[in-house]
Design an enzyme around this catalytic site. Structure first.
Site, PDB file in Angstrom:
ATOM      1  CG  ASP A  87      -1.779   1.171   1.335  1.00 32.66           C
ATOM      2  OD1 ASP A  87      -2.508   1.438   0.365  1.00 32.66           O
ATOM      3  OD2 ASP A  87      -1.741   1.859   2.377  1.00 32.66           O
ATOM      4  CG  ASP A 127      -2.010   7.745   0.250  1.00 32.30           C
ATOM      5  OD1 ASP A 127      -1.239   8.706   0.226  1.00 32.30           O
ATOM      6  OD2 ASP A 127      -2.866   7.513  -0.619  1.00 32.30           O
TER       7      ASP A 127
HETATM    8 MG   LIG Z   1      -2.838   3.261   3.286  1.00 33.52          MG
END
Ligand SMILES: [Mg+2]
Length: 357
Positions: free
Chosen positions: A26, A28
């Protein structure tokens, strides 16, 4: 038949970068927060690559194109190409293409990444409800405002399918969680009364696509969210590493439901390079290093035994012990009513994790 081990209890005797062939990262809250890299993470990812691990980037953030995301990563000294990046806009475009066919009219709400993904999939982008779109695709965009939301409401009320790239209520920022796509999707659905079709994580399609592209045989999902990254990894049949550089804190982790409990825990993505301690049963308690966690009904107690085994060194052994102690006795999702410290070291640890004792 023995029961499945409690998540987090097994640890890893080898660093994950030596056990898993691909990390599905992932972005962010894992690689960057806002424009800036999480300190130390580019170097850690470079070391994981040197150890033979490949990296794929799987983001629910629909605002930017894969080319823009790859450029951002490369600028942060995490070299990446567009092919290494999968966005939830691409996942939404694939779903709309499968449902309505090439050339179908779609109204985008969100950043440039949404429109670009729809066009790249061969769909026809329109901007007014009067153009009779078959679908509204809504993804995160910083500039989304009332005018676009109103257009989406009219189109959905007129029969367009409401497709959300993701339902994350928040996005991490240096100022704490801020409104995410799910919050703005909620504005449209509150007015139309229709539930959107959500295509991003935790739907397993994006992780599956990344596995397909990389040919991963033993992937590891690395994320900061329980309801998207960790749950998505479970649905895709992959292991997971939760990092605490994004939106999840100790209280949220403790309250995680069975589908949202990670296999591994680390302060940040540097956890790819380290071994992970086991959490073992000891009488009515669970021990990790010098820490023990014990669940008594709705009460959870943490204690430290300084004379006992040495700690793993990332400051999270006590939290591992607490999580396993709580989850072993809680088949469903429920936060402990009270977390108690048995000694001063435990009290200091609870304070450090933001857990009121
Ligand atoms: Mg995230």
């Amino acid at each position: 038949m023995s029961a499945a081990p409690v998540p987090l209890s097994a640890g890893s005797t080898q660093p994950p970068c030596a056990v898993h062939d691909v990390a599905l990262l992932d972005l962010d809250g894992v690689v960057y927060v806002g424009p800036d890299a999480v300190p130390g993470v580019p170097r850690a990812l470079a070391a994981a690559r040197t150890a033979g691990m490949r990296l794929g980037f799987v983001t629910n953030n629909a605002a930017r194109t894969p080319e823009e995301v790859a450029g951002h990563l490369t600028a942060l000294e995490v070299p990446a190409t567009a092919e290494d990046v999968i966005t939830s806009s691409q996942a939404a475009a694939t779903v709309v293409l499968q449902r309505f066919g090439a050339g179908a009219r779609v109204l985008p709400v969100g950043g440039p990444g949404v429109t670009a993904a729809l066009r790249a999939a061969g769909l026809t982008v329109v901007h007014r409800a009067e153009d009779r779109p078959l679908a509204v695709v809504q993804g995160y965009g910083r500039d989304v405002g009332w005018v676009e939301l109103a257009e989406a409401v009219v189109a959905v009320r007129d029969g367009a399918e409401h497709v959300a790239t993701n339902a994350d209520a928040t996005v991490p920022s240096p100022r704490g969680p801020l409104p995410g796509n799910g919050a703005l999707v909620g504005v449209v659905s509150a007015v139309t009364g229709r539930r959107p079709l959500v295509t991003g994580k935790p739907d397993p399609a994006m992780h599956a696509e990344c596995v397909r592209r990389t040919g991963a045989r033993r992937p590891l999902v690395v994320g900061d969210r329980l309801d998207t990254d960790v749950e998505g990894s479970r649905r895709a049949g992959a292991a997971s590493l939760l990092v605490l550089t994004g939106v999840t804190d100790a209280a949220v982790l403790l309250a995680a439901g069975p589908q949202q409990r990670p296999d591994l825990l680390a302060p940040d993505a540097g956890g790819l390079l380290t071994r992970h301690p086991r959490v073992v049963p000891e009488g009515a308690s669970w021990r990790c290093g010098s820490w023990t966690g014990r669940s008594r009904g709705e009460e959870l107690q943490l204690a430290q035994d300084r004379a006992a085994a040495t700690d793993h060194g990332d400051g999270l052994d006590g939290l591992r012990a607490l999580c396993v102690a709580h989850w072993a006795g809680s088949p469903g999702a429920a936060a402990p009513v009270r977390v108690l410290a048995a000694d001063e070291a435990a009290a200091a640890a609870l304070r450090a994790w933001g857990l009121p004792s």
